[in-house]
Design an enzyme around this catalytic site. Structure first.
Site, PDB file in Angstrom:
ATOM      1  N   HIS A 189       0.855  -1.198   0.000  1.00 45.86           N
ATOM      2  CA  HIS A 189       0.000   0.000   0.000  1.00 45.86           C
ATOM      3  C   HIS A 189       0.884   1.238   0.000  1.00 45.86           C
ATOM      4  O   HIS A 189       0.787   2.112   0.853  1.00 45.86           O
ATOM      5  CB  HIS A 189      -0.960  -0.024   1.189  1.00 45.86           C
ATOM      6  CG  HIS A 189      -2.040  -1.049   1.042  1.00 45.86           C
ATOM      7  ND1 HIS A 189      -3.190  -0.836   0.299  1.00 45.86           N
ATOM      8  CD2 HIS A 189      -2.142  -2.318   1.508  1.00 45.86           C
ATOM      9  CE1 HIS A 189      -3.942  -1.922   0.323  1.00 45.86           C
ATOM     10  NE2 HIS A 189      -3.328  -2.844   1.047  1.00 45.86           N
ATOM     11  N   HIS A 210       1.114  -8.548  -1.086  1.00 45.36           N
ATOM     12  CA  HIS A 210       0.336  -8.793  -2.314  1.00 45.36           C
ATOM     13  C   HIS A 210       0.945  -8.063  -3.519  1.00 45.36           C
ATOM     14  O   HIS A 210       0.470  -7.047  -3.979  1.00 45.36           O
ATOM     15  CB  HIS A 210      -1.159  -8.539  -2.161  1.00 45.36           C
ATOM     16  CG  HIS A 210      -1.593  -7.278  -1.469  1.00 45.36           C
ATOM     17  ND1 HIS A 210      -1.078  -6.027  -1.757  1.00 45.36           N
ATOM     18  CD2 HIS A 210      -2.541  -7.076  -0.508  1.00 45.36           C
ATOM     19  CE1 HIS A 210      -1.676  -5.122  -1.020  1.00 45.36           C
ATOM     20  NE2 HIS A 210      -2.555  -5.726  -0.249  1.00 45.36           N
ATOM     21  N   GLY A 243      -6.816 -14.648 -10.077  1.00 44.68           N
ATOM     22  CA  GLY A 243      -7.272 -14.187 -11.379  1.00 44.68           C
ATOM     23  C   GLY A 243      -7.954 -12.843 -11.354  1.00 44.68           C
ATOM     24  O   GLY A 243      -8.275 -12.296 -12.417  1.00 44.68           O
ATOM     25  N   HIS A 245      -6.916 -10.276  -8.646  1.00 42.54           N
ATOM     26  CA  HIS A 245      -5.938  -9.322  -8.124  1.00 42.54           C
ATOM     27  C   HIS A 245      -4.766  -9.094  -9.078  1.00 42.54           C
ATOM     28  O   HIS A 245      -4.243  -7.976  -9.163  1.00 42.54           O
ATOM     29  CB  HIS A 245      -5.410  -9.796  -6.766  1.00 42.54           C
ATOM     30  CG  HIS A 245      -6.328  -9.501  -5.627  1.00 42.54           C
ATOM     31  ND1 HIS A 245      -7.456 -10.243  -5.372  1.00 42.54           N
ATOM     32  CD2 HIS A 245      -6.289  -8.522  -4.688  1.00 42.54           C
ATOM     33  CE1 HIS A 245      -8.073  -9.741  -4.317  1.00 42.54           C
ATOM     34  NE2 HIS A 245      -7.392  -8.702  -3.887  1.00 42.54           N
ATOM     35  N   ASP A 268      -5.486 -13.267   1.299  1.00 41.50           N
ATOM     36  CA  ASP A 268      -6.100 -11.958   1.557  1.00 41.50           C
ATOM     37  C   ASP A 268      -7.599 -12.146   1.784  1.00 41.50           C
ATOM     38  O   ASP A 268      -8.414 -11.318   1.392  1.00 41.50           O
ATOM     39  CB  ASP A 268      -5.832 -11.006   0.388  1.00 41.50           C
ATOM     40  CG  ASP A 268      -6.056  -9.530   0.747  1.00 41.50           C
ATOM     41  OD1 ASP A 268      -6.037  -9.196   1.947  1.00 41.50           O
ATOM     42  OD2 ASP A 268      -6.266  -8.717  -0.178  1.00 41.50           O
TER      43      ASP A 268
END
Length: 375
Positions: A189, A210, A243, A245, A268
């Site tokens: 982030h 991520h 598929g 993210h 997540d």
């Protein structure tokens, strides 16, 4: 305690696929592996693999950690994920008030103290993030670090702490301080430029949350945080292979670029996982599930309903990654990242007896934690 002998018809130990061995289980561990299948208490058919380790779990079973920061809430989240082969996790608190961070830490400490299965620590995803790359996080709670947060991060009763932060909002000195405390620091982030990300890596940050999501992208004249993630061989990256993210081609690019062992699967996951729910409240916003995708009212992604078994299946069947490697991305590699490699993520003598029995279609048939069948 009586030893239990399991005839395992086929298993993956983290290195090789092996047939017809007997695991002797005692006090939650695999204490011996031998060939004498005539003397066994039970036969495990299917493919036995190490238990899955998920380092980013926001919720499941209808529970969001932020909304229910209690030991009972954590146990309910874990129970939802056990059905999909997860045997260890870091419940994940997204950006929130410091009082909620304190409550979540208390709940994790209570869960660990009460031996709630599979809880090995906590992931604080925020609150020291970039407003520009906040995603589903609430801007009102994004802030600089204060003494109150340090008091939470200094606790020694909440297992392994992982912190996701934006390096443009946290000083190099504070990153070093976290690392010196044994905290795993991941960049995420964040809208940082490449140079800022590199300074954080030099300070001891060694992970990226991520990969590709909510971070400055790789561009020709500015490599960004994605460039830093792909370039730093010693840094590990979490990857959401659902598929939604990340495009599957980008997943393959990351697998091709990163050294073996430095990408691990995460879910997540949010509250609808393991339920029939189609919506939930994230603070004051309703998140809707449609077509396997969770979106907030702004249309942005808000976590996932991915489970670890499906993440492995997608990695193997869609990305065409060899099955053992796909399994390692959910077992050995996250175990390595949180320094659990001597007891989790593999099936050798001396390892914890955490394992999963998979069908031919890679669906979870059984889950075992500490030598007990829990699903």
């Amino acid at each position: 305690m009586t030893n239990k002998r399991l005839h395992v018809e086929k298993y993956f130990d983290g290195e090789n696929f092996i047939e017809n061995k007997v695991f002797t289980l005692s006090k939650g561990k695999i204490v011996a592996i031998d060939n004498d299948i005539s003397k066994s208490d039970e036969v495990l058919s299917g493919l036995v693999v190490p238990g899955f380790i998920d380092l980013q779990v926001n919720g499941g079973g209808g529970v969001l950690l932020n909304s229910t920061p209690t030991a009972a809430g954590i146990e309910k989240i874990m129970q939802a994920h056990i059905k999909f082969g997860t045997t260890a996790m870091l419940p994940t608190l997204i950006t929130d008030k410091v009082s909620v961070m304190q409550q979540a830490a208390d709940a994790i400490a209570e869960a660990i103290n009460n031996n709630v299965m599979g809880i090995i620590g906590i992931h604080f995803e925020g609150p020291h993030l970039s407003v520009t790359k906040k995603g589903a996080h609430s801007e009102e709670y994004i802030r600089k670090i204060t003494d109150e947060e340090w008091q939470v991060l200094s606790r020694k009763d909440i297992g392994q702490i992982l912190v996701t932060l934006a390096p443009e909002n946290v000083s190099v000195e504070d990153i070093k301080r976290m690392v010196d405390m044994g905290i795993k620091v991941c960049l995420g982030h964040t809208n940082a430029d490449f140079e800022t990300a590199q300074k954080a890596i030099d300070a001891g940050a060694d992970g990226f949350t991520h990969l590709f999501n909510a971070m400055s992208p790789l561009q020709g004249r500015e490599p960004g945080v994605v460039g830093s993630a792909l370039l730093n061989d010693k840094a590990s990256c979490g990857l959401i292979v659902d598929g939604h993210h990340v495009d599957f081609a980008s997943c393959l690019l990351a697998i091709k670029t990163k050294p073996q062992g430095k990408l691990f699967l995460v879910t997540d996951a949010m509250p609808p996982l393991g339920t029939d729910d189609k919506e939930f409240m994230l603070f004051d916003r309703k998140v809707i599930l449609d077509g396997g995708k969770l979106t907030s009212p702004t249309g942005g992604l808000a976590g996932s309903v991915l489970d670890m078994a499906t993440a492995i299946k997608n990695t193997h069947q869609i990305l065409n990654i060899e099955l053992g490697e796909a399994i390692n991305m959910a077992t050995a590699y996250p175990a390595n990242y949180v320094n659990q490699q001597s007891i989790r993520g593999r099936l050798f003598e001396g390892c914890q007896a955490d394992f999963v029995v998979l069908s031919n279609s890679l669906s979870v048939e059984q889950t075992w934690i500490s030598g007990k069948q829990v699903y």
